[in-house]
Design an enzyme around this catalytic site. Sequence first.
Site, mmCIF file in Angstrom:
data_model
loop_
_atom_site.group_PDB
_atom_site.id
_atom_site.type_symbol
_atom_site.label_atom_id
_atom_site.label_comp_id
_atom_site.label_asym_id
_atom_site.label_seq_id
_atom_site.Cartn_x
_atom_site.Cartn_y
_atom_site.Cartn_z
ATOM 1 N N ASP A 4 49.878 38.351 53.784
ATOM 2 C CA ASP A 4 49.400 37.728 52.561
ATOM 3 C C ASP A 4 50.585 37.544 51.619
ATOM 4 O O ASP A 4 51.402 38.458 51.451
ATOM 5 C CB ASP A 4 48.344 38.629 51.901
ATOM 6 C CG ASP A 4 47.150 37.836 51.395
ATOM 7 O OD1 ASP A 4 47.360 36.952 50.558
ATOM 8 O OD2 ASP A 4 46.031 38.122 51.839
ATOM 9 N N HIS A 10 37.379 38.386 52.190
ATOM 10 C CA HIS A 10 37.165 39.532 51.289
ATOM 11 C C HIS A 10 36.632 39.116 49.921
ATOM 12 O O HIS A 10 36.373 39.979 49.082
ATOM 13 C CB HIS A 10 38.483 40.286 51.129
ATOM 14 C CG HIS A 10 39.544 39.430 50.504
ATOM 15 N ND1 HIS A 10 40.121 38.359 51.148
ATOM 16 C CD2 HIS A 10 40.113 39.460 49.278
ATOM 17 C CE1 HIS A 10 40.985 37.772 50.363
ATOM 18 N NE2 HIS A 10 41.008 38.419 49.213
#
Length: 576
Positions: A101, A340
């Site tokens: 990420d 998420h």
Amino acid sequence: MRQVSEPWWKSAVVYQVYPRSFADSDGDGIGDLGGVLARLDYLHALGVDVLWLSPIYPSPQHDNGYDISDYTAVDPVFGSLEQLDELIAALHARGMRLVMDLVVNHTSDEHPWFVESRSGPDSPKRDWYWWRPPRPGMRPGDPGAEPTNWRSFFSGPAWQLDEASGEYYLHLFSHRQPDLNWENPEVRQAVYTMMRWWLDRGVDGFRMDVINLISKDPALPDGHVTGSGMLGDGSPYYVCGPRIHEFLAEMHAEVMAEREQVLLTVGEMPGVTVEEAVLFTDPARHEVDMVFQFEHVQIDQGDTKWDVHPLRLRELKASLNRWQLGLAERGWNSLYWNNHDQPRVVSRFGDDGRYRVESATLLGTVLHLHRGTPYVYQGEELGMTNTSFTSIEDFRDIESLNHYAHEVAAGTPPDAVLAGLRTMSRDNARTPMQWDDTEHAGFTTGTPWIPVNANYTEVNAAAALADPHSVLHHYRRLIELRHTEPAVAFGDFRMLLADDDRIYAFTRRYEGTELLVVANFSAEDAEAPVPDAAAWAASELVLGNYPDAGGGPPSDPDAAGLTLRPWEARVYRRPA
Ligand code: NOJ
């Protein structure tokens, strides 16, 4: 053969690990790299090609790691850099890849860059962030004195006053997440240096957090006022802003271009349009390989994400069809239901009660048979559901907590706010991964940072592995199909029955093969009146989500073609 020259990620499936909630190896109740390492064989057996790891960098954890205070290290709560190296090696040894990420729209307010920037107007790093004086004629801290009226994604104004200097800094997310100023070339070079450092370490690409927000209109105009109060929507001035393509092309040239590895880059892009996405992902432009667009996960929402209505299937089909067609010739789609930040899809677009298994496998089938690269979010392959929250104390997520505080302060009844949170809170996605039916679902030997969903005794990986008809084995078959049938990765997409309220149907065609996908988004039997239905029904059934779905005649002998049972999905194949 067309696919020979295609990049590997076109026939790959990515699995997202949210480390905090995946597996805890040291009993502190928080998932970690040791936990990921211990579960790699599970992921390998599922067949996924890539692991996307949500942030593991040092962070005060106000936004669970999306507030980074050091870009080139690992937070001790998650483990060590040595374990990350071990993870890269262990994945590569299994023929898998690691995507990290990349969160560079903002840093944590504890990042040394921001600490330096905040030290005063003369700081050499002052201009690394967006600092502005109060609105002309107003004093710092006056109501409405913020430099613009922009609302932050996490409620309240997008500007925070720094008492010491009397100036404000911009934060599109929490005030603990100040926005970097990409206008400053030093900022860009610092980010590129960091990215090269990770690639040199062996990582295979980046998932770029809200990357289409990095270019702001430097004039910082006020936005259109929305909702009650004085705050407005600044998005026209920072979503796909004036220099966004220039910045991404520069990043590609500086970081990716000379590499021998074929990397995977995916830009998370709230508010991106099909037309912009074509530009971002056109290979000739060298920006990113694919984008995460948001249209289909906002299809059940009203004015805000908390204002939800049941899915209208036609709208979902119309939206995904536009994206399929829009990126058919140039560019590439990413495909996802979950991550998420999203509630669990089986609770949202499926039926998490009686037809949990059928609807979870249907949703997987429909998504994975589209053209694009599919992403599986941890637990999606188990048909994990939304959890039950009784009070505000059950929530952990900063977005949910801020929303509750703001709404209740503004006079909305707490129960009404809670109703929206129950359905849409990001915490639905963040309950621990359900590994088995032991205490805390085998996630931790300690106390989990957020409670396990109560259905873990039934919904868990151990039970799914033992059941050939589980959601897990269906996902394994879907992934295998993408790897073995080129029409899944490369075929043209054609939507059928666009106006049908229950049936989702489309074909994929590639080099002498045609696939038909039919799916019944309802709890009743439904006929799929696709052209040529009887012939399709007699063709090869490649995959179905009912155990007895042999390739034989339709279940209803009177039906002219294809009749599907509740939440049934089938994939047929024939020569084109
Ligand atoms: C998008 C991420 O997916 C989300 O979890 C985060 O809160 C925001 N960006 C801010 O980084």
